[in-house]
Write an enzyme that holds these catalytic residues in place. Structure first.
Site, PDB file in Angstrom:
ATOM      1  N   ASP A  58       0.842  -1.214   0.000  1.00  0.00           N
ATOM      2  CA  ASP A  58       0.000   0.000   0.000  1.00  0.00           C
ATOM      3  C   ASP A  58       0.869   1.253   0.000  1.00  0.00           C
ATOM      4  O   ASP A  58       0.596   2.211  -0.730  1.00  0.00           O
ATOM      5  CB  ASP A  58      -1.017   0.007   1.161  1.00  0.00           C
ATOM      6  CG  ASP A  58      -0.410  -0.096   2.549  1.00  0.00           C
ATOM      7  OD1 ASP A  58       0.799  -0.434   2.679  1.00  0.00           O
ATOM      8  OD2 ASP A  58      -1.131   0.169   3.537  1.00  0.00           O
ATOM      9  N   GLY A 153      -1.294  -7.654  13.850  1.00  0.00           N
ATOM     10  CA  GLY A 153      -1.483  -7.517  12.406  1.00  0.00           C
ATOM     11  C   GLY A 153      -2.939  -7.431  11.971  1.00  0.00           C
ATOM     12  O   GLY A 153      -3.247  -7.546  10.790  1.00  0.00           O
ATOM     13  N   SER A 156      -5.363  -3.195  15.221  1.00  0.00           N
ATOM     14  CA  SER A 156      -5.976  -2.613  16.422  1.00  0.00           C
ATOM     15  C   SER A 156      -5.608  -1.134  16.523  1.00  0.00           C
ATOM     16  O   SER A 156      -6.429  -0.301  16.896  1.00  0.00           O
ATOM     17  CB  SER A 156      -5.533  -3.368  17.675  1.00  0.00           C
ATOM     18  OG  SER A 156      -4.162  -3.166  17.922  1.00  0.00           O
ATOM     19  N   ASP A 200      -5.185   0.250   6.342  1.00  0.00           N
ATOM     20  CA  ASP A 200      -5.960  -0.074   7.545  1.00  0.00           C
ATOM     21  C   ASP A 200      -7.074   0.939   7.776  1.00  0.00           C
ATOM     22  O   ASP A 200      -8.208   0.586   8.093  1.00  0.00           O
ATOM     23  CB  ASP A 200      -5.037  -0.097   8.779  1.00  0.00           C
ATOM     24  CG  ASP A 200      -3.823  -0.967   8.555  1.00  0.00           C
ATOM     25  OD1 ASP A 200      -3.865  -1.804   7.635  1.00  0.00           O
ATOM     26  OD2 ASP A 200      -2.837  -0.797   9.278  1.00  0.00           O
ATOM     27  N   ASN A 243       4.859  -4.987  18.108  1.00  0.00           N
ATOM     28  CA  ASN A 243       4.435  -3.578  18.101  1.00  0.00           C
ATOM     29  C   ASN A 243       5.304  -2.815  17.103  1.00  0.00           C
ATOM     30  O   ASN A 243       6.512  -2.690  17.278  1.00  0.00           O
ATOM     31  CB  ASN A 243       4.548  -2.948  19.493  1.00  0.00           C
ATOM     32  CG  ASN A 243       4.039  -1.522  19.480  1.00  0.00           C
ATOM     33  OD1 ASN A 243       4.665  -0.630  18.889  1.00  0.00           O
ATOM     34  ND2 ASN A 243       2.892  -1.280  20.078  1.00  0.00           N
ATOM     35  N   LYS A 244       4.631  -2.328  16.057  1.00  0.00           N
ATOM     36  CA  LYS A 244       5.361  -1.740  14.925  1.00  0.00           C
ATOM     37  C   LYS A 244       6.047  -0.414  15.247  1.00  0.00           C
ATOM     38  O   LYS A 244       7.046  -0.063  14.621  1.00  0.00           O
ATOM     39  CB  LYS A 244       4.431  -1.566  13.731  1.00  0.00           C
ATOM     40  CG  LYS A 244       4.408  -2.737  12.784  1.00  0.00           C
ATOM     41  CD  LYS A 244       3.807  -4.015  13.319  1.00  0.00           C
ATOM     42  CE  LYS A 244       2.320  -3.929  13.520  1.00  0.00           C
ATOM     43  NZ  LYS A 244       1.709  -5.150  14.079  1.00  0.00           N
TER      44      LYS A 244
HETATM   45  P1  ADP Z   1      -1.699  -3.741  15.292  1.00  0.00           P
HETATM   46  O1  ADP Z   1      -1.139  -4.692  14.294  1.00  0.00           O
HETATM   47  O2  ADP Z   1      -2.663  -4.414  16.218  1.00  0.00           O
HETATM   48  O3  ADP Z   1      -2.226  -2.478  14.720  1.00  0.00           O
HETATM   49  P2  ADP Z   1       0.351  -2.071  16.523  1.00  0.00           P
HETATM   50  O4  ADP Z   1       1.652  -2.477  17.113  1.00  0.00           O
HETATM   51  O5  ADP Z   1       0.406  -1.159  15.362  1.00  0.00           O
HETATM   52  O6  ADP Z   1      -0.435  -3.406  16.183  1.00  0.00           O
HETATM   53  O7  ADP Z   1      -0.570  -1.375  17.656  1.00  0.00           O
HETATM   54  C1  ADP Z   1      -0.878  -2.024  18.863  1.00  0.00           C
HETATM   55  C2  ADP Z   1      -1.094  -0.973  19.937  1.00  0.00           C
HETATM   56  O8  ADP Z   1      -2.388  -0.344  19.785  1.00  0.00           O
HETATM   57  C3  ADP Z   1      -1.124  -1.553  21.344  1.00  0.00           C
HETATM   58  O9  ADP Z   1       0.178  -1.749  21.853  1.00  0.00           O
HETATM   59  C4  ADP Z   1      -1.890  -0.452  22.101  1.00  0.00           C
HETATM   60  O10 ADP Z   1      -1.049   0.642  22.410  1.00  0.00           O
HETATM   61  C5  ADP Z   1      -2.912   0.019  21.054  1.00  0.00           C
HETATM   62  N1  ADP Z   1      -4.178  -0.704  21.277  1.00  0.00           N
HETATM   63  C6  ADP Z   1      -4.676  -1.737  20.578  1.00  0.00           C
HETATM   64  N2  ADP Z   1      -5.865  -2.155  21.097  1.00  0.00           N
HETATM   65  C7  ADP Z   1      -6.127  -1.361  22.157  1.00  0.00           C
HETATM   66  C8  ADP Z   1      -7.176  -1.285  23.109  1.00  0.00           C
HETATM   67  N3  ADP Z   1      -8.196  -2.109  23.105  1.00  0.00           N
HETATM   68  N4  ADP Z   1      -7.101  -0.323  24.053  1.00  0.00           N
HETATM   69  C9  ADP Z   1      -6.054   0.523  24.086  1.00  0.00           C
HETATM   70  N5  ADP Z   1      -5.040   0.501  23.216  1.00  0.00           N
HETATM   71  C10 ADP Z   1      -5.059  -0.427  22.264  1.00  0.00           C
HETATM   72  P1  NG1 Z   2      -0.458  -3.370  10.591  1.00  0.00           P
HETATM   73  O1  NG1 Z   2      -0.460  -4.827  10.434  1.00  0.00           O
HETATM   74  O2  NG1 Z   2      -1.780  -2.825  11.053  1.00  0.00           O
HETATM   75  O3  NG1 Z   2       0.698  -2.832  11.386  1.00  0.00           O
HETATM   76  C1  NG1 Z   2       0.884  -2.175   8.548  1.00  0.00           C
HETATM   77  C2  NG1 Z   2       0.543  -0.830   7.930  1.00  0.00           C
HETATM   78  C3  NG1 Z   2      -0.280  -0.983   6.643  1.00  0.00           C
HETATM   79  C4  NG1 Z   2       0.395  -1.957   5.681  1.00  0.00           C
HETATM   80  C5  NG1 Z   2       0.691  -3.270   6.432  1.00  0.00           C
HETATM   81  C6  NG1 Z   2       1.457  -4.269   5.571  1.00  0.00           C
HETATM   82  C7  NG1 Z   2       0.224   0.980   9.557  1.00  0.00           C
HETATM   83  C8  NG1 Z   2      -0.726   1.678  10.438  1.00  0.00           C
HETATM   84  N1  NG1 Z   2      -0.257  -0.045   8.864  1.00  0.00           N
HETATM   85  O4  NG1 Z   2      -0.293  -2.767   9.069  1.00  0.00           O
HETATM   86  O5  NG1 Z   2      -0.442   0.277   6.020  1.00  0.00           O
HETATM   87  O6  NG1 Z   2       1.549  -1.409   5.123  1.00  0.00           O
HETATM   88  O7  NG1 Z   2       1.488  -3.033   7.594  1.00  0.00           O
HETATM   89  O8  NG1 Z   2       0.742  -4.602   4.435  1.00  0.00           O
HETATM   90  O9  NG1 Z   2       1.382   1.343   9.474  1.00  0.00           O
END
Ligand code: ADP
Ligand code: NG1
Length: 468
Positions: A58, A153, A156, A200, A243-244
């Protein structure tokens, strides 16, 4: 209700209870009332997503094919006259925050620890505040209830950011359509430090019940893609969190794609500083994806590029390289894999086109599975964003004759698998429990339905009014 308009749907509390179950909604209402001593005025529900195919493309400008899942971020909200944000969470693990609306600061630690959860919420608030012609007028009382497995992934974080964007615009009577909200949410999530592409947030707002969405960029559009009626998608969470925002892995891949693109553009005598996305360059070259793949294969000959290789080829100085071509968290990088990343992106885009064709024109689950399996191989070998536990899940699936791939960013998180009947999916889930989950210390049998489950495409972000 199938909503194809670009306006956010507004429903009633009863509709919300039908979608998110009475128990969860009541629990959220109770928590809100207990904390704030008043009733919520409205609710916001934003789903997580599973990407069926089209991973890490994307942000290179190529179309992707996600669908919204049942798990969501659900907010109970009321405006507050005190010009403060009061953000609380039904899960005690997530600490509350009170901050003035005139001073929103998204804090991202630089030491590799994940940001505090409410910073994702603040991204969304700031995203809208930056757009408001007269600045914010109202504070907010908010309680969050989330059941999307975090850092897995399934988006959230983007559901949380998008929910914050939507409730902030609603409280401030700033009416925006779905595509604008998706654009703003994608941009403002970057305050957390990751350079995501927008998939997303796009699916969070543009999802329609019953179908996946083929999402294209510039301009953002979502085209409903019906899936074969005999296709059942199973999501399995490896329970390995990623956690990205806590590592530079994600941004490193984005940067490698941008650098590869610039080298290709310069080789073609194009103004490479203006061209950072493969899709834009491909359009400028007026060639097909297959020809673009051949071109990349011919130009990007090395397995590893050093900083000096790139600096010399692009004829830039160290300062421009670090400050214009890298992000703050990738400045330290010395080596770059440009060829492998470019090959993945181009070949994955070809697979998306093929997947969509097969999904819409035939019920050939085997062919769809083959494309998903190829996608995983490429993500593991060329993009190096898989994880040994994801590979184990994919191997177990292979042995059971089911095709699966990692979904989302990777480095942990979930796989998505395709099954040709509900019966097969039940047997497959039992097999995964037996061969993967049973002996895992983090596996809680009571939570099984949220760890390994069949999913169906849900609707996107919706507001529900609490008309009491
Ligand atoms: P994802 O792939 O789920 O998007 P990320 O690493 O990008 O993973 O984000 C996860 C973070 O989002 C968590 O560590 C937390 O800070 C936040 N998060 C996700 N769900 C909740 C929730 N229910 N309440 C509060 N924060 C949340
Ligand atoms: P997740 O899995 O939500 O971290 C991330 C990127 C997307 C896309 C995918 C890989 C964010 C918020 N989201 O998704 O845009 O690049 O990885 O396809 O950075």
């Amino acid at each position: 209700m199938t909503d194809t308009s670009n306006d956010i749907s507004v429903g009633s509390l009863t509709e919300l209870q039908n979608i998110n179950n009475v128990q969860r909604t009541n629990k959220l209402c109770d928590a809100f009332q207990k904390t704030f001593n008043c009733e919520p005025k409205f609710f916001v529900n934003v789903p997580g997503r599973v990407n069926l195919i089209g991973e890490h493309i994307d942000y290179c400008g190529y179309p992707v094919l996600p669908m919204a899942i049942e798990q969501s971020i659900l907010l109970a909200v009321a405006p507050s006259e005190d010009r403060y944000l009061h953000i609380t969470n039904t899960n005690e693990r997530y600490k509350p925050l009170k901050c003035p609306i005139d001073n929103i600061i998204v804090q991202v630690p630089e030491n590799g620890t994940p940001p505090e959860w409410y910073n994702y919420f603040l991204c969304g608030v700031k995203g809208i505040y930056d757009e408001l012609p007269n600045g914010p007028q109202w504070g907010m009382l908010v309680t969050v209830s989330g059941n999307i497995p975090p850092a897995a992934g399934l988006s959230s974080s983007s559901a949380l950011v998008s929910a914050a964007t939507l409730c902030t615009s609603f409280v401030n009577k700033f009416s925006l359509n779905k595509t604008t909200l998706a654009d703003i949410s994608a941009k403002c999530e970057r305050y957390i430090g990751t350079q995501g592409g927008g998939m997303d947030q796009a699916i969070a707002f543009l999802a329609i019940e019953g179908c996946a969405q083929y999402i294209e960029w510039e301009p953002l559009t979502a085209t409903s893609t019906a899936l074969p009626s005999n296709a059942f998608f199973v999501i399995a969470n490896s329970l390995t969190k990623a956690n990205k925002a806590a590592t530079s892995d994600f941004n490193q891949r984005v940067i490698e794609c941008r650098l590869a693109c610039r080298i290709l553009a310069k080789s073609a005598n194009l103004p490479w500083r203006e061209l950072e996305r493969f899709s834009t360059l491909q359009k400028r070259l007026q060639c097909s994806l297959t020809d673009f793949e051949r071109f990349a294969d011919r130009i990007l000959t090395r397995d590893l590029y050093s900083r000096d290789d790139i600096i010399n080829f692009l004829e830039v100085d160290e300062n421009e390289f670090e400050n214009q071509l890298l992000t703050p968290n990738t400045k330290h990088l010395e080596k770059f894999k440009l060829r492998q990343r470019a090959m993945h992106v181009i070949q994955e885009s070809i697979r998306v086109t093929r997947f969509r064709e097969v999904a819409t024109k035939s019920n050939n689950i085997e062919e769809l599975g083959k494309l998903m399996r190829e996608s995983h191989l490429s993500l593991n070998e060329l993009y190096e964003c898989s994880h040994e536990n994801l590979n184990r899940l994919v191997d177990i699936s292979d042995r059971f004759n089911i095709s699966a791939r990692l979904t989302g960013a990777g480095w942990g998180g979930c796989i998505v698998a395709i099954c040709d009947s509900l019966e097969t999916s039940s047997k497959y889930i039992a097999e995964l429990k037996e061969k993967y989950f049973k002996n895992l210390p983090d596996y809680d049998e009571n939570e099984a339905d949220n760890i390994v489950f069949v999913t169906n495409p849900q609707r996107g972000a919706t507001i529900y009014l609490n008309a009491q």
